[in-house]
Every structure is written in C-alpha cells, then in structure tokens.
Design a protein around this motif. Structure first.
Motif, short mmCIF file in Angstrom:
data_model
loop_
_atom_site.label_atom_id
_atom_site.label_comp_id
_atom_site.label_asym_id
_atom_site.label_seq_id
_atom_site.Cartn_x
_atom_site.Cartn_y
_atom_site.Cartn_z
N LEU A 181 -4.56 -15.25 7.21
CA LEU A 181 -4.68 -16.06 5.99
C LEU A 181 -3.50 -17.01 5.84
O LEU A 181 -3.67 -18.22 5.63
CB LEU A 181 -4.78 -15.14 4.77
N MET A 182 -2.29 -16.49 5.95
CA MET A 182 -1.10 -17.31 5.71
C MET A 182 -0.91 -18.36 6.80
O MET A 182 -0.27 -19.39 6.57
CB MET A 182 0.14 -16.42 5.62
N GLY A 183 -1.50 -18.11 7.98
CA GLY A 183 -1.41 -19.11 9.04
C GLY A 183 -2.10 -20.41 8.69
O GLY A 183 -1.81 -21.46 9.28
N LEU A 184 -3.02 -20.36 7.71
CA LEU A 184 -3.73 -21.58 7.30
C LEU A 184 -2.76 -22.61 6.72
O LEU A 184 -3.01 -23.81 6.80
CB LEU A 184 -4.80 -21.24 6.26
N TRP A 185 -1.67 -22.15 6.13
CA TRP A 185 -0.72 -23.07 5.48
C TRP A 185 0.19 -23.78 6.50
O TRP A 185 0.90 -24.70 6.13
CB TRP A 185 0.12 -22.31 4.45
N GLU A 186 0.15 -23.36 7.73
CA GLU A 186 1.00 -24.01 8.74
C GLU A 186 0.57 -25.44 8.99
O GLU A 186 1.39 -26.28 9.39
CB GLU A 186 0.94 -23.20 10.05
N CYS A 202 -10.41 -24.26 -0.13
CA CYS A 202 -10.91 -22.95 -0.56
C CYS A 202 -11.91 -22.40 0.46
O CYS A 202 -11.98 -21.19 0.66
CB CYS A 202 -11.56 -23.06 -1.94
N GLY A 203 -12.66 -23.29 1.11
CA GLY A 203 -13.61 -22.87 2.12
C GLY A 203 -12.92 -22.26 3.33
O GLY A 203 -13.38 -21.25 3.89
N GLN A 204 -11.82 -22.86 3.76
CA GLN A 204 -11.08 -22.31 4.89
C GLN A 204 -10.51 -20.94 4.55
O GLN A 204 -10.51 -20.01 5.38
CB GLN A 204 -9.95 -23.27 5.29
N VAL A 205 -10.03 -20.80 3.32
CA VAL A 205 -9.52 -19.50 2.87
C VAL A 205 -10.64 -18.47 2.88
O VAL A 205 -10.47 -17.33 3.32
CB VAL A 205 -8.90 -19.63 1.47
N GLU A 229 -14.80 -27.18 -0.84
CA GLU A 229 -14.08 -28.31 -0.26
C GLU A 229 -12.78 -28.61 -1.00
O GLU A 229 -11.94 -29.38 -0.51
CB GLU A 229 -14.98 -29.55 -0.26
N CYS A 230 -12.60 -28.04 -2.19
CA CYS A 230 -11.39 -28.31 -2.98
C CYS A 230 -10.18 -27.67 -2.31
O CYS A 230 -10.26 -26.57 -1.76
CB CYS A 230 -11.55 -27.73 -4.39
N PRO A 231 -9.01 -28.32 -2.39
CA PRO A 231 -7.80 -27.71 -1.84
C PRO A 231 -7.42 -26.46 -2.63
O PRO A 231 -7.61 -26.40 -3.86
CB PRO A 231 -6.75 -28.81 -1.98
N PHE A 232 -6.89 -25.47 -1.95
CA PHE A 232 -6.51 -24.22 -2.60
C PHE A 232 -5.44 -24.45 -3.67
O PHE A 232 -5.29 -23.65 -4.60
CB PHE A 232 -6.01 -23.21 -1.56
#
Length: 635
Positions: A442-447, A453-456, A510-513
């Motif tokens: 999960l936290m790797g997404l922020w790299e 929200c979809g990616q999360v 599609e909205c940013p987290f």
C-alpha cells in the motif's frame, strides 16, 4: 419590583405546552401528539419534562409489567444529552433510529432471512433483466454480472447464517451483518405486515417519542403511524419537530399534513436562542412557506443581522469575507468576529465547502446521486468509510512512523490480524508477515506521487488488507476489466451505459487519495466550514452564512431564486402548484436553519449575478431594512 418584571415577562408563554402533553400521556385512554417546535424553542426541555411526568406518575405500573418508554433521536449526541438530563434512568430506552430499529428485530433471524431472500431474489431478477436487454462487455454489463455474482453468493449463504448481526455505528462488512438501510427497511416492513410485531412494540413501549420527526426515515414514520392507528387505545406516539427544519431527502415530507384527527397539536412559539433581530428575520424567511411564527424572549438582546451582496466574479472571496468579519467586529463591538476560529462559517450548500477544502471532485462524484447523498454527507457511506476509517488512519500512522497506531488499526479493522484469523492460523507469525507485506504494498503507491482511490482499492483487494464493501466490489470488477480490455465498441457503451451509481463510484475511484483527509475532517465537523446538517440543534454567538450558486453548482438548491436574482424554473412552479418539494423550498429551509443558529449576530454573504435584484427583493419582502444590505464595504 423583581416579581413585577417576571410577571410581565413572556418567559412562561409556552408553559401550557407541557401541560397539554402531560394530559395526553395516560396509560388508560392515551392520546398521541405532534409538537411543533421551531428553532431554539427548547424542544429538548419539553421532551425531558414529558419523560419526567411519566417517571413520576407511571413508574411502578410500567416496572411491574416490564414496560419501558422509548425515545428515538437523530444523533448519538442527542441520545447522550437526553440520557444525561433524565439521570440515566433504566425506565427509558433512548436510541438513534437505526439502533432502536435493530433492537426490535434483533434475534428474529428466520423472519430476517425470509425478508432478505425475497429482497435478494428480486434484485437479482432485476439485474438479470437488465443484462438481457443490455450489451455484453460494457461497463454496465460487467457491473451487473459482478452484482449478480455477489448477491448470489449472499443468497446461497443465507441458510448458513444462524444469527444476523448489526452495529449502528460500524460498517457491517461481516457476512452475517445487515447494512444500515436494510435494518430500517426490515423494521418498517415488519411493522406493516406483522400484527404480532405491532403488538409486541405496543406492549413493550406504551409511550414512544420521536425527536426530529421530520427527518426520521419516511417509511418508518408511516409504519409507526399505522401502529398508532391500530392501537390508539393503548399506545401514545409523540412526534416532535418542525417541517421548516427538514434537511434530509429521506425524511417525512409535510409531516404535519399526515397527523391523524384527534391528536394533540401543541406549538412552542418562544425562541430562547436568537436575538430579536434574527427572530424577525427567520419569521420573514418562512412566511411564504407556512403560518408559524416565533417570538423572541423579552430579555433577548436586539442583535445584528446584515446582508452583504457582491458580484459572482468577485476576486479573492476569502479575503473579502475576512474584511466582512472585521466590519462585523466594528459594528457589533465584538472583536472575536475578526478571528475565523471564533466564528461559525456556514455554507448553504456542501459543494462550496468541498471546493474550498479541496475535495470538490469527490463531492461532485458522489453527492449528485440521491441514493448516496445523505450517507455521504453524514459520513456513514460505506465506500467512503473504507478510506476514511481504515486506510487514512493506517496511512497517517505509517507516515508518522507510529507503529503502535498502525498496529491498533490492523488489529481492530484488518481481517489479516483479526482474532479469528490468528486463532485459525498455525503460524501467527505468517499472518503478521502478510500484514506487513500488505502495508508495504500500500505505502509503495506513494513512491510515484499521490495515488488515486482506485489504486489504493486495488492494492487492498490484492493483499486482503481490509474487507471491501459490497458496492465497491462490483466497481472494482468494472475498473479491473476496463483496464484489461479495450475491445468494447463505443456504440455499445453508449447504448448500455453504466448506472448512475456505478458511474459515480467509478469517478470517485479516479479521485486522488489526498481528497480523503479534508473530506474526513469535514464530515467529522472538525473543519472551519460547516453546513446546516452539521450544526442542527447547535448555536453560536457569531454566524456567517456564505451563499454562492456558482460554487454550489446547483445541487438541489438555488439561493439566487430564493433571493430574487433569478426567476423560478417552470419545474419549480409546477412543483409548487402540485405541493411538491422544489429547489426554492429546499433552499428556504436551509436558509432558515443556518440563520437560526445565531445567538448574537449574523452576517449573510451572497455572491450573485445581479446584486441590485437581490437587494430589491429582500427589501420588498421586508427581510432587511435598507441600512442592513450592503453592496460595497466601507473603507
């Protein structure tokens, strides 16, 4: 001299109301009532007095037969206040509507199973009919098939569920859990169709009060009205509310018109909260809607109300609003107006707050769907709660390197570290390792920046970090299938588009987290901005109301029509003629609620395409005097 002043005061003008209600509250030949209680009229005090009357006169008779008194309120905070004022008396059952409904149906597992089977079979048939008429491979088709599969699994598991569960304050994602909507629907249905359910309710609760009855779910109010009519000789139903303060779409529309003949209909007319100037204003606001008026207390201050009208295209509106607060500080001799944290800033529409706080896209995606709107705005919407109550606390804990907080989130909310998972695992260390792997994923997404929200959600689904709400499972299936295939023809998508709710949820993903945190703060009422829902029942010394249709984007409301800057639409006029709700009346109610929060001074800020028309309209309708409407701020 003191006695003379008190005798001439209007402080006691509503005392007869308590007596009228007390006369209705009898175990033999009871009477039901609708108490009209406008803003600041002290309805909670009257409710507590009614409960005290029952406690003093019928306690022993009720106790000997194992009977109690039920009070249904809208929020947990209201429950706590009534329980505190009635000294935690076990004779009284004070609950929110969902909690009370669950209390009545809890344990009726066979009946609940039958209701759910019928509901699921009906929903599956409707989806199958839609699939037959639709186009294969489209987003709509993928969604329907995913929902059919999900509902089919739930239907297949029904007979395996021995006991259904429900948490009024939780997300209810367990396989045997009911959701919030189902609990209300099941209870309402049982009251309508099961005479035994009615008799059990009446026998247990000969007195039942509903606070904020105009915002209580309409189907449930109808069901309770039917119970009262069938058992009027031994059941007293007390409805307390004010139609002008109805703010939720699923509330009971025009509840006053549904009151049966023979009910007591007392009215409280004294406003204990607002200054005289504000009381005059809210009387004028509602004068076009009904005949109810209030009086201020004789000892109330005069107070202040000002309307500031500026063009829609005004630059740097926050800076202008700060200047307005400085002006209010000067004319009221109240320096706290200068500090935004010492003022309550209310928007007539949530969209304005969403735009200013940075979650506008998320708001536009979800609040436009009527089915989602109420729960999205009060923070109980399941798909959003996954992000606000599970993911956000975990992400924040990880960013702060707070291992204790992160572990607490996982132990409370993640199936990977649930008691059942750890107990079933032969190697608990493997579960801990799986949880850490899921967190790292999960936290790797922020790299790569801020994820959507979809990616999360995709990460959560892949690692099983959290349970995913049913609504989002179908959306996730559509999202995953769409990313894997581009073969669906555009004409098929146009011919068979996704449903409104599916399209809204896809846009939400599609909205940013980064939009989750300000949204979470907003629905928790931790932000500087708030709306009518968030302040219902509350009061503040200094209130500023912001009105701007260009920011609100016309979601169900339109203050420019209310204030005369724009003409009503043909649809508005038709709805008015047919006695139906419309944007003008919805806006009037919101305007009334926001203005009536003020205890000392009120500043209304309107951005409009036609400032002169607004000024002329409010003067003609005697909402304001000429000196109270400002089109230009003094230097």
């Amino acid at each position: 001299m003191t006695e003379l002043v008190q005798s001439n005061s209007n402080m006691n003008m509503d005392d007869h109301v308590d007596g009228t209600i007390a006369d209705a509250l009898r175990l033999d030949d009871p009477k039901s009532f609708f108490l009209f209680a406008g803003a600041g009229s002290g309805k909670t005090r009257t409710l507590v007095n009614a409960l005290q009357h029952i406690r003093e006169n019928f306690r022993e008779k009720l106790r000997l037969r194992g009977r109690q008194v039920a009070v249904i309120t809208y929020t947990n905070a209201a429950c706590d206040e009534i329980i505190r004022r009635t000294e935690y008396d076990a004779l009284l059952v004070v609950r929110t509507i969902h909690s009370f409904a669950w209390q009545q149906i809890q344990g009726l597992n066979s009946d609940i199973r039958v209701w759910l089977r019928d509901a699921l079979q009906r929903q599956i048939r409707e989806l199958q009919e839609g699939e037959t008429k639709g186009r294969p491979g489209t987003k709509a088709s993928i969604s329907r098939l995913a929902q059919i599969e999900s509902k089919g699994h739930r239907l297949d598991r029904l007979d395996q569920i021995k006991t259904f569960t429900y948490n009024p304050n939780g997300d209810n994602r367990e396989r045997n859990a009911l959701n919030h909507s189902e609990v209300i629907k099941i209870f309402s249905s049982f009251l309508h169709t099961k005479p035994l359910m009615q008799r059990l309710l009446v026998e247990k609760f000969p007195f039942l009060f509903i606070d904020e009855s105009q915002d209580t779910h309409g189907a449930l109010v109808d069901a309770l009205l039917s119970v009262q009519q069938a058992h009027k000789e031994r059941f007293s139903l007390g409805l307390i509310g004010d139609t002008m303060q109805r703010i939720y779409a699923d509330g009971k529309d025009r509840i006053e018109d549904e009151i049966p003949a023979g009910w007591a209909v007392p009215e409280k007319k004294l406003n204990h909260r607002s200054p005289k100037r504000v009381v005059r204003l809210i009387n004028q606001i509602r004068s076009s809607a009904d005949v109810h008026t209030q009086e201020p207390r004789d000892d109330a201050i005069e107070g202040w109300a000002r309307l500031f009208v500026f063009p829609t295209g005004t630059d740097d509106k926050p800076a202008l609003e700060q200047r307005i607060r400085e002006y209010m500080a000067e004319i009221t001799s109240d320096p706290l107006w200068k500090r935004i944290d010492d003022c309550k800033i209310l928007t007539l529409e949530h969209h304005m707050a969403a735009r200013r706080m940075g979650f506008e896209r998320m708001f536009e995606a979800l609040a436009s769907v009527e089915e989602f709107r109420t729960s999205f705005l009060d923070g109980t919407f399941g798909p959003a709660r996954l992000f606000t109550h599970c993911v956000l606390p975990l992400v924040n804990a990880q960013k702060k390197r707070d291992k204790f907080a992160a572990t607490r989130v996982l132990r409370e909310l993640s199936p990977l570290l649930s008691k059942d998972s750890l107990k079933a695992s032969q190697k608990p260390a493997d579960q801990l390792a799986a949880a850490q792997t899921a967190i790292n994923h999960l936290m790797g997404l922020w790299e790569a920046g801020v994820p959507s929200c979809g990616q999360v959600l995709e990460s959560i689904a892949e690692t099983k970090l959290f349970d995913i709400p049913e609504r989002l499972k179908a959306v996730l299936a559509v999202r995953m299938a769409s990313s894997e295939s581009e073969s669906v023809k555009a004409e098929d998508e146009r011919a068979d588009p996704p449903s409104e709710d599916m399209a809204a949820l896809l846009e939400f993903l599609e909205c940013p987290f980064s939009m989750i945190e300000p949204y979470a703060a907003y629905v928790a009422h931790e932000a500087s901005y708030d709306t009518h829902q968030g302040v219902k029942g509350l009061e503040f010394d200094r209130v500023m109301v912001l009105m701007d249709d260009s920011e609100a984007r016309g979601f169900m409301f339109g203050y420019e029509k209310l204030l005369g800057a724009k003409a009503p639409t043909p649809g508005d006029l038709k709805s008015q003629q047919e006695g139906k709700d419309n944007s003008i009346e919805r806006t009037r109610r919101l305007f009334y609620v926001t203005c009536s929060r003020a205890k000392r001074s009120l500043a209304l800020v309107a951005y409009t395409e036609n400032p002169a028309a607004v000024r002329a309209h409010v003067l003609a309708n005697r909402w304001f005097d000429a000196g109270e409407v400002m089109l230009v701020l003094p230097d």
